[in-house]
Design an enzyme around this catalytic site. Structure first.
Site, PDB file in Angstrom:
ATOM      1  N   HIS A 123       0.877  -1.178   0.000  1.00 31.75           N
ATOM      2  CA  HIS A 123       0.000   0.000   0.000  1.00 31.75           C
ATOM      3  C   HIS A 123       0.913   1.226   0.000  1.00 31.75           C
ATOM      4  CE1 HIS A 123      -2.862   2.910   1.775  1.00 31.75           C
ATOM      5  NE2 HIS A 123      -3.819   2.084   1.410  1.00 31.75           N
ATOM      6  N   GLN A 203      -4.413  -5.429   6.745  1.00 29.78           N
ATOM      7  CA  GLN A 203      -5.421  -6.305   6.112  1.00 29.78           C
ATOM      8  C   GLN A 203      -5.439  -7.698   6.719  1.00 29.78           C
ATOM      9  OE1 GLN A 203      -7.744  -5.490   4.017  1.00 29.78           O
ATOM     10  NE2 GLN A 203      -7.041  -3.419   3.546  1.00 29.78           N
TER      11      GLN A 203
HETATM   12  N1  PLP Z   1      -1.742  -0.905   4.527  1.00 32.66           N
HETATM   13  C1  PLP Z   1      -2.667  -1.648   3.924  1.00 32.66           C
HETATM   14  C2  PLP Z   1      -2.314  -3.016   3.437  1.00 32.66           C
HETATM   15  C3  PLP Z   1      -3.944  -1.120   3.724  1.00 32.66           C
HETATM   16  O1  PLP Z   1      -4.875  -1.853   3.107  1.00 32.66           O
HETATM   17  C4  PLP Z   1      -4.240   0.176   4.184  1.00 32.66           C
HETATM   18  C5  PLP Z   1      -5.562   0.786   3.927  1.00 32.66           C
HETATM   19  O2  PLP Z   1      -6.256   0.436   3.023  1.00 32.66           O
HETATM   20  C6  PLP Z   1      -3.240   0.896   4.829  1.00 32.66           C
HETATM   21  C7  PLP Z   1      -2.005   0.322   4.980  1.00 32.66           C
HETATM   22  C8  PLP Z   1      -3.488   2.277   5.348  1.00 32.66           C
HETATM   23  O3  PLP Z   1      -4.370   2.222   6.441  1.00 32.66           O
HETATM   24  P1  PLP Z   1      -4.937   3.570   7.069  1.00 32.66           P
HETATM   25  O4  PLP Z   1      -5.470   4.385   5.948  1.00 32.66           O
HETATM   26  O5  PLP Z   1      -5.989   3.090   8.016  1.00 32.66           O
HETATM   27  O6  PLP Z   1      -3.802   4.231   7.773  1.00 32.66           O
END
Ligand code: PLP
Length: 407
Positions: A123, A203
């Site tokens: 991500h 996730q």
């Molecule tokens: N990492 C992964 C694998 C994610 O799916 C997400 C959000 O979709 C994030 C990080 C970021 O999470 P947040 O926006 O809650 O900080």
């Protein structure tokens, strides 16, 4: 114990809602999950009865809220089996947790010419913070690739690591492909070379049981809102010795021991990394969410969601012109797909008209889209409160959209 789906659905009032006059089918759980009444009620109770700023208060309300916040920390500790309570730091979410580690770890351990490894399926929140610190420190960002099924090429990791590699930052489960990565193997390879590992569990905590001591992972990060808890709260787990060595990231109240204009001394863990008024009501909500999930049982959740994944994969694979992106052997309940000749936005908007909520676009994983040479996908992600009947509705919905596009 099998999942009592009808009983569970009653805990989520939003699932009774109608969208565009149709019963809501909520398949955007990888973006955020819905909240059970048990979580909402617990937070409302604190706002109605106990709200007061926490820590160092001498009065009843402050003590109640402090106890609630610290009890939530204990729930998180037990949930991921951390050795020490003070290894649990509350943050705003996964993104803030990664930024905290990237900045503080880099300050202490990364210098010019050092290396950070991320994977191709991260991500953006586990890429950009590392890019920023690498730029600042003149360090090098390296990438572990994945194959066309969406499986990380873990066998290449050892060769990618050099004497200058300081940390590997990788997700446990990919949000856009659904791949479950072999984290134990990754940690073992990295540790054999003296390299630290951060696991993005945004996730995965909602799907599978994680034991940080069994993995021997150095840092673990996740968000409350993808775990049936509130937005604005997340967790950073870090090993005690590392967190003690790392400098504070943000300055302010709570994180200090003594403040003088000549210099400031810092509080102990976990408070050293929790500057400002903590988000204690949401921490309490997160605690309630974890208790809710544990009551159902992660093994039951995983078994049921795997059933939904298998059912949906088989149904959707039968649709002519539909291609699933992310066909790893080990997957969680996420299906990213495209149908020939139909833009993902069109598919998403037309499904929405039928009451079906899916996510469209890059899912904050542009490098994954670049790997496949596409601009985005439609993503359906399932939770334990979803049903096979809802998957049937998605299947029929996609067929209906396909018909509209036949010229
Ligand atoms: N990492 C992964 C694998 C994610 O799916 C997400 C959000 O979709 C994030 C990080 C970021 O999470 P947040 O926006 O809650 O900080």
């Amino acid at each position: 114990m099998a999942i009592d789906i009808q009983k569970i659905r009653k805990d989520f009032p939003i699932l009774e809602e109608q969208v565009h006059g149709k019963p809501l089918v909520y398949f955007d759980n990888a973006a955020t999950t819905q909240k059970p009444t048990q979580v909402i009620d617990e937070m409302v109770k604190y706002y109605y009865k106990y709200n007061s700023n926490i820590h160092r208060g001498v009065h009843y309300l402050s003590n109640k809220s402090t106890d609630g916040n610290e009890n939530a920390r204990k729930i998180v500790q037990k949930f991921i089996n951390a050795e020490h309570l003070h290894e649990i730091i509350f943050t705003r979410g996964t993104t803030e947790s990664v930024n905290l580690v990237a900045n503080s770890f880099a300050d202490k351990y990364i210098s010019e010419g050092d290396e950070v490894i991320v994977s191709e399926m991260e991500h953006h929140s586990n890429i950009v913070p590392w890019q920023l610190v690498c730029e600042k420190k003149k360090a090098i960002l390296k990438v572990l690739p994945f194959n066309d099924k969406g499986e990380l090429l873990v066998d290449q990791l050892d060769a990618l690591i050099s004497d200058r590699t300081k940390i590997v930052a990788v997700n446990h489960i990919s949000n856009s492909l659904g791949t479950i990565n072999p984290i134990q193997k990754i940690i073992d390879i990295a540790h054999a070379r003296g390299v630290k590992v951060l696991v993005d569990a945004a996730q995965s905590v909602q799907h599978v049981k994680i034991d940080v001591q069994e993995w021997d992972v150095d840092f673990l990060v996740f968000s409350g809102h993808k775990l049936y808890g509130p937005t604005g709260i997340g967790v950073l787990y870090g090993k005690e010795d590392l967190l003690n060595e790392m400098p504070p990231w943000q300055g302010g109240g709570e994180m200090i021991k003594e403040v003088r204009f000549e210099g400031t001394t810092f509080n102990e863990l976990p408070f050293k990394f929790e500057a400002g008024t903590p988000n204690y009501i949401d921490a309490i909500g997160l605690g309630a969410a974890i208790e809710y999930v544990e009551n159902i049982g992660l093994e039951n959740i995983d078994a049921y969601e795997q059933e939904l994944l298998a059912y949906a994969t088989e149904k959707l694979s039968g649709i002519e012109g539909l291609r699933i992106y992310g066909t790893a052997e080990h997957k969680t309940s996420v299906i990213s797909f495209l149908v020939d000749g139909i833009h993902f936005y069109d598919m998403g908007m037309l499904l929405d008209q039928m009451g079906i909520a899916v996510r469209t676009g890059t899912h904050c994983t542009e490098p994954v889209m670049q790997h496949f040479g596409i601009d985005g996908t439609v993503r359906a992600s399932f939770s334990f409160y979803n049903t096979k009947e809802e998957i049937d509705a998605l299947y029929k919905g996609i067929l209906k959209v396909c018909k509209m596009f036949v010229h």
